[in-house]
Design a protein around this motif. Sequence first.
Motif, short mmCIF file in Angstrom:
data_model
loop_
_atom_site.label_atom_id
_atom_site.label_comp_id
_atom_site.label_asym_id
_atom_site.label_seq_id
_atom_site.Cartn_x
_atom_site.Cartn_y
_atom_site.Cartn_z
N ASN A 48 0.85 -1.19 0.00
CA ASN A 48 0.00 0.00 0.00
C ASN A 48 0.89 1.24 0.00
O ASN A 48 1.81 1.34 0.80
CB ASN A 48 -0.87 -0.03 1.29
N LYS A 50 -0.53 4.48 -0.08
CA LYS A 50 -1.39 5.65 0.12
C LYS A 50 -0.74 6.71 1.01
O LYS A 50 -0.99 7.89 0.86
CB LYS A 50 -2.74 5.23 0.69
N ILE A 359 -4.84 5.58 7.36
CA ILE A 359 -4.65 5.46 5.90
C ILE A 359 -5.86 6.07 5.19
O ILE A 359 -5.71 6.84 4.23
CB ILE A 359 -4.45 3.98 5.49
N GLU A 360 -7.03 5.74 5.70
CA GLU A 360 -8.26 6.25 5.07
C GLU A 360 -8.33 7.79 5.17
O GLU A 360 -8.57 8.48 4.18
CB GLU A 360 -9.44 5.65 5.82
N SER A 363 -5.64 9.48 3.02
CA SER A 363 -5.93 9.31 1.58
C SER A 363 -6.96 10.34 1.15
O SER A 363 -6.89 10.89 0.06
CB SER A 363 -6.50 7.94 1.27
N LYS A 366 -5.42 13.68 0.59
CA LYS A 366 -4.68 13.70 -0.67
C LYS A 366 -5.63 13.83 -1.85
O LYS A 366 -5.32 14.50 -2.82
CB LYS A 366 -3.80 12.46 -0.77
#
Length: 369
Positions: A48, A50, A359-360, A363, A366
């Motif tokens: 991953n 991300k 991470i969520e 992301s 971004k």
Amino acid sequence: MSITNIEVPAAQENVKAVISSMQAAGHEQVVHFYDAQTGLKAIVAIHNTKLGPALGGTRMWAYKNEAEALNDVLRLSKGMTYKAAITGLNLGGGKAVIIGEPSMKSEALLRTFGKFINGLGGRYITAEDVNISTRDIEYIAMETSHVTGLPESLGGSGDPSPVTAYGVFLGMKASAKNVYGSDSLSGKKVVVQGTGKVGQALVDLLIEDGAKVSINDIREENIKAVTNKHSGVTLVSAAELYDVEMDIYAPCALGATVNSDALSRLRCTIIAGSANNQLEDEVIHGKMCADKGILYAPDFLINAGGLINVYTELEGYNQKRAMEKTEHIYEATLDVFKIAARDQVTTNTAAARLAEKRIEDISRIKLTM
Ligand code: NAD
């Protein structure tokens, strides 16, 4: 040059199997490398990206076959995603494996590997792992800048083990705070399994804090390195390791030692150590720990000091900075215990959820840019 038909028996089935493993664990990319000249066979798994480029060490191992190597690299790279995310690093998870006996290593093989890594354009950054030393990293670094964990003499961060041990020590103290109400380890009986680079540094910290330490190792010289320094440290045989009276079990050798057999015998209140993948089965053995009233400090959370150390090298190495970042492990461990209690889940699940949430969230930031 003549191009003949390339024999690829069952290739379609193999490709299907790789893709379905990637889908199941959420991997982005798996790259296979082969070089006839040096005999290099390697696999890089990028789980991953991300949060940033995938960082994880290269492991060299005489795997029985390619499937075993693939399984290892998929599992390890996913673990790196979680470790980086929960530690607050802007890094993704990746890992590389070189298939073969360490005796196969040569300058040419390592530099060829470095060239391959370079071809990934920085999506994956490599470092040391089992059977890959800082000397080997020097050769890899001749061909790519996407490498970290260089020797101190070259301006790198050197051996990450003392920083890893410091993080494990802090994770253990946070566990003690949760269980005993005080984070002092004074008088606590701690069994350290594996007195290698991390284990030895951990024993130093434990003794300084007043813990009663026992150790177990299969290598006489690593046992002596501890007992010569600390006369009060006692030995535990492998046979009685899980049966002796202890407060804290610190697995610092291998993975999967927290399994059904060990848990049927262990009478400790805390498990906190440096080994990766300590729970043989995350769901089953995570729950068994909770049911037995054993507080399990998630390995990928408390052993992140080594990753923090090599990450700091990417920013221009400074050991003080690496140690300061590692200090966050104490609060992060307490947070995980709070969330596990609040949500009635195992500590391992709580830590994984925190990592996934970061991470969520990041992301999303971004995506809006
Ligand atoms: P190491 O190779 O220096 O030490 C491992 C020790 O475990 C050795 O002394 C070895 O003899 C002993 N050992 C092996 N099999 C054993 C067994 N069956 N019973 C008892 N002892 C056994 O490794 P290390 O760098 O100290 O790392 C220890 C663990 O922590 C590993 O699982 C590693 O993956 C993990 N880890 C290390 C770091 C780091 O910075 N070095 C970072 C994160 C995780």
